[in-house]
Design a protein around this motif. Structure first.
Motif, PDB file in Angstrom:
ATOM      1  N   GLY A   1      36.565 -11.688  67.952  1.00  0.00           N
ATOM      2  CA  GLY A   1      37.066 -12.958  67.468  1.00  0.00           C
ATOM      3  C   GLY A   1      37.609 -12.880  66.055  1.00  0.00           C
ATOM      4  O   GLY A   1      37.693 -11.804  65.453  1.00  0.00           O
ATOM      5  N   SER A   2      37.972 -14.050  65.527  1.00  0.00           N
ATOM      6  CA  SER A   2      38.588 -14.133  64.199  1.00  0.00           C
ATOM      7  C   SER A   2      37.930 -15.217  63.362  1.00  0.00           C
ATOM      8  O   SER A   2      37.401 -16.199  63.897  1.00  0.00           O
ATOM      9  CB  SER A   2      40.081 -14.464  64.325  1.00  0.00           C
ATOM     10  N   LEU A   3      37.980 -15.022  62.071  1.00  0.00           N
ATOM     11  CA  LEU A   3      37.563 -16.035  61.097  1.00  0.00           C
ATOM     12  C   LEU A   3      38.489 -15.940  59.900  1.00  0.00           C
ATOM     13  O   LEU A   3      39.033 -14.870  59.594  1.00  0.00           O
ATOM     14  CB  LEU A   3      36.125 -15.800  60.621  1.00  0.00           C
ATOM     15  N   ARG A   4      38.627 -17.061  59.192  1.00  0.00           N
ATOM     16  CA  ARG A   4      39.391 -17.074  57.950  1.00  0.00           C
ATOM     17  C   ARG A   4      38.502 -17.616  56.848  1.00  0.00           C
ATOM     18  O   ARG A   4      38.069 -18.769  56.904  1.00  0.00           O
ATOM     19  CB  ARG A   4      40.636 -17.944  58.084  1.00  0.00           C
ATOM     20  N   LEU A   5      38.227 -16.777  55.868  1.00  0.00           N
ATOM     21  CA  LEU A   5      37.441 -17.177  54.713  1.00  0.00           C
ATOM     22  C   LEU A   5      38.355 -17.689  53.609  1.00  0.00           C
ATOM     23  O   LEU A   5      39.481 -17.213  53.456  1.00  0.00           O
ATOM     24  CB  LEU A   5      36.620 -16.007  54.189  1.00  0.00           C
ATOM     25  N   SER A   6      37.846 -18.643  52.841  1.00  0.00           N
ATOM     26  CA  SER A   6      38.563 -19.164  51.684  1.00  0.00           C
ATOM     27  C   SER A   6      37.680 -19.051  50.450  1.00  0.00           C
ATOM     28  O   SER A   6      36.456 -19.141  50.547  1.00  0.00           O
ATOM     29  CB  SER A   6      38.952 -20.625  51.896  1.00  0.00           C
ATOM     30  N   CYS A   7      38.326 -18.877  49.307  1.00  0.00           N
ATOM     31  CA  CYS A   7      37.630 -18.862  48.027  1.00  0.00           C
ATOM     32  C   CYS A   7      38.399 -19.762  47.073  1.00  0.00           C
ATOM     33  O   CYS A   7      39.529 -19.440  46.694  1.00  0.00           O
ATOM     34  CB  CYS A   7      37.546 -17.450  47.472  1.00  0.00           C
TER      35      CYS A   7
ATOM     36  N   GLY B   1      43.824  -2.787  58.866  1.00  0.00           N
ATOM     37  CA  GLY B   1      44.453  -3.133  60.134  1.00  0.00           C
ATOM     38  C   GLY B   1      43.822  -4.335  60.820  1.00  0.00           C
ATOM     39  O   GLY B   1      44.382  -4.855  61.793  1.00  0.00           O
ATOM     40  N   ARG B   2      42.660  -4.789  60.341  1.00  0.00           N
ATOM     41  CA  ARG B   2      41.974  -5.931  60.951  1.00  0.00           C
ATOM     42  C   ARG B   2      41.888  -7.122  59.998  1.00  0.00           C
ATOM     43  O   ARG B   2      41.948  -8.269  60.449  1.00  0.00           O
ATOM     44  CB  ARG B   2      40.558  -5.534  61.372  1.00  0.00           C
ATOM     45  N   PHE B   3      41.731  -6.849  58.717  1.00  0.00           N
ATOM     46  CA  PHE B   3      41.578  -7.905  57.715  1.00  0.00           C
ATOM     47  C   PHE B   3      42.838  -7.987  56.860  1.00  0.00           C
ATOM     48  O   PHE B   3      43.483  -6.968  56.586  1.00  0.00           O
ATOM     49  CB  PHE B   3      40.395  -7.614  56.800  1.00  0.00           C
ATOM     50  N   THR B   4      43.159  -9.204  56.412  1.00  0.00           N
ATOM     51  CA  THR B   4      44.282  -9.417  55.510  1.00  0.00           C
ATOM     52  C   THR B   4      43.855 -10.338  54.378  1.00  0.00           C
ATOM     53  O   THR B   4      43.389 -11.453  54.626  1.00  0.00           O
ATOM     54  CB  THR B   4      45.472 -10.038  56.241  1.00  0.00           C
ATOM     55  N   ILE B   5      44.024  -9.862  53.149  1.00  0.00           N
ATOM     56  CA  ILE B   5      43.716 -10.669  51.970  1.00  0.00           C
ATOM     57  C   ILE B   5      45.008 -11.313  51.481  1.00  0.00           C
ATOM     58  O   ILE B   5      46.087 -10.706  51.533  1.00  0.00           O
ATOM     59  CB  ILE B   5      43.064  -9.807  50.866  1.00  0.00           C
ATOM     60  N   SER B   6      44.903 -12.546  51.023  1.00  0.00           N
ATOM     61  CA  SER B   6      46.068 -13.250  50.488  1.00  0.00           C
ATOM     62  C   SER B   6      45.587 -14.273  49.465  1.00  0.00           C
ATOM     63  O   SER B   6      44.392 -14.514  49.334  1.00  0.00           O
ATOM     64  CB  SER B   6      46.867 -13.919  51.606  1.00  0.00           C
ATOM     65  N   ARG B   7      46.545 -14.853  48.749  1.00  0.00           N
ATOM     66  CA  ARG B   7      46.182 -15.858  47.754  1.00  0.00           C
ATOM     67  C   ARG B   7      47.320 -16.843  47.601  1.00  0.00           C
ATOM     68  O   ARG B   7      48.494 -16.508  47.826  1.00  0.00           O
ATOM     69  CB  ARG B   7      45.855 -15.202  46.412  1.00  0.00           C
ATOM     70  N   ASP B   8      46.961 -18.041  47.201  1.00  0.00           N
ATOM     71  CA  ASP B   8      47.928 -19.084  46.895  1.00  0.00           C
ATOM     72  C   ASP B   8      47.617 -19.564  45.484  1.00  0.00           C
ATOM     73  O   ASP B   8      46.680 -20.353  45.282  1.00  0.00           O
ATOM     74  CB  ASP B   8      47.824 -20.228  47.905  1.00  0.00           C
ATOM     75  N   ASN B   9      48.392 -19.092  44.527  1.00  0.00           N
ATOM     76  CA  ASN B   9      48.101 -19.435  43.131  1.00  0.00           C
ATOM     77  C   ASN B   9      48.387 -20.898  42.817  1.00  0.00           C
ATOM     78  O   ASN B   9      47.874 -21.419  41.831  1.00  0.00           O
ATOM     79  CB  ASN B   9      48.888 -18.523  42.197  1.00  0.00           C
TER      80      ASN B   9
ATOM     81  N   GLN C   1      41.695 -13.231  56.048  1.00  0.00           N
ATOM     82  CA  GLN C   1      41.846 -13.388  57.483  1.00  0.00           C
ATOM     83  C   GLN C   1      41.204 -12.182  58.153  1.00  0.00           C
ATOM     84  O   GLN C   1      41.594 -11.039  57.882  1.00  0.00           O
ATOM     85  CB  GLN C   1      43.330 -13.473  57.870  1.00  0.00           C
ATOM     86  N   MET C   2      40.235 -12.441  59.003  1.00  0.00           N
ATOM     87  CA  MET C   2      39.482 -11.369  59.657  1.00  0.00           C
ATOM     88  C   MET C   2      39.706 -11.453  61.158  1.00  0.00           C
ATOM     89  O   MET C   2      39.327 -12.453  61.781  1.00  0.00           O
ATOM     90  CB  MET C   2      37.995 -11.497  59.328  1.00  0.00           C
ATOM     91  N   ASN C   3      40.340 -10.431  61.700  1.00  0.00           N
ATOM     92  CA  ASN C   3      40.604 -10.359  63.136  1.00  0.00           C
ATOM     93  C   ASN C   3      39.837  -9.196  63.759  1.00  0.00           C
ATOM     94  O   ASN C   3      39.369  -8.306  63.055  1.00  0.00           O
ATOM     95  CB  ASN C   3      42.104 -10.185  63.383  1.00  0.00           C
ATOM     96  N   SER C   4      39.744  -9.208  65.062  1.00  0.00           N
ATOM     97  CA  SER C   4      39.059  -8.133  65.803  1.00  0.00           C
ATOM     98  C   SER C   4      37.699  -7.823  65.193  1.00  0.00           C
ATOM     99  O   SER C   4      37.355  -6.668  64.945  1.00  0.00           O
ATOM    100  CB  SER C   4      39.941  -6.861  65.813  1.00  0.00           C
ATOM    101  N   LEU C   5      36.938  -8.866  64.958  1.00  0.00           N
ATOM    102  CA  LEU C   5      35.649  -8.704  64.283  1.00  0.00           C
ATOM    103  C   LEU C   5      34.680  -7.888  65.123  1.00  0.00           C
ATOM    104  O   LEU C   5      34.681  -7.960  66.362  1.00  0.00           O
ATOM    105  CB  LEU C   5      35.057 -10.064  63.956  1.00  0.00           C
ATOM    106  N   LYS C   6      33.857  -7.109  64.413  1.00  0.00           N
ATOM    107  CA  LYS C   6      32.870  -6.246  65.035  1.00  0.00           C
ATOM    108  C   LYS C   6      31.476  -6.647  64.543  1.00  0.00           C
ATOM    109  O   LYS C   6      31.336  -7.192  63.446  1.00  0.00           O
ATOM    110  CB  LYS C   6      33.131  -4.787  64.659  1.00  0.00           C
ATOM    111  N   PRO C   7      30.439  -6.326  65.301  1.00  0.00           N
ATOM    112  CA  PRO C   7      29.080  -6.643  64.835  1.00  0.00           C
ATOM    113  C   PRO C   7      28.780  -6.044  63.458  1.00  0.00           C
ATOM    114  O   PRO C   7      28.049  -6.659  62.671  1.00  0.00           O
ATOM    115  CB  PRO C   7      28.196  -6.037  65.922  1.00  0.00           C
ATOM    116  N   GLU C   8      29.346  -4.892  63.167  1.00  0.00           N
ATOM    117  CA  GLU C   8      29.103  -4.269  61.856  1.00  0.00           C
ATOM    118  C   GLU C   8      29.785  -4.995  60.705  1.00  0.00           C
ATOM    119  O   GLU C   8      29.579  -4.642  59.533  1.00  0.00           O
ATOM    120  CB  GLU C   8      29.520  -2.787  61.873  1.00  0.00           C
TER     121      GLU C   8
END
Length: 121
Positions: free
Chosen positions: A15-21, A65-73, A81-88
């Motif tokens: 699955g996927s999740l998108r974290l924000s900071c 290849g699975r995670f993408t970091i980005s920012r909106d200043n 953005q986290m895709n193809s998440l694994k238990p680890e």
């Protein structure tokens, strides 16, 4: 600088999740930023980092290849953005303010409270 993470949760493997900071203050756009994570019983590790303008990013080999970091200043916000998440990938994820020296990211002692990501198998 206050950093507030959000977006964590429980997701199945693949699955996927998108974290924000969200960052307070007027210096967000001049700082490099990064995501770290810490799993139970393990040291905190650098997951991804991004330059102040967003033009360059670096990733840990385990997430390339699975995670993408980005920012909106304009919104003082960073994303992961986290895709193809694994238990680890299960860990508490933290955002951090820092600086680049050459191609290396160095963290300041500014941390959010963290957001829990749990990936079930």
């Amino acid at each position: 600088v206050q950093l507030v993470e959000s977006g964590g949760g429980l997701v199945q493997a693949g699955g996927s999740l998108r974290l924000s900071c969200a960052a307070s203050g007027s210096t967000f756009s001049i700082n490099a930023m990064a995501w770290y994570r810490q799993a139970p019983g393990k040291q905190r590790e650098l997951v991804a980092s991004i330059t102040s303008g967003g033009g360059r990013s670096n990733y840990a080999d385990s997430v390339k290849g699975r995670f993408t970091i980005s920012r909106d200043n304009t919104k003082n916000t960073m994303y992961l953005q986290m895709n193809s998440l694994k238990p680890e990938d299960t860990a508490v994820y933290y955002c951090n303010r820092g600086i680049y020296s050459g191609n290396y990211y160095h963290s300041y002692d500014d941390w959010g409270q963290g957001t829990q990501v749990t990936v079930s198998s």
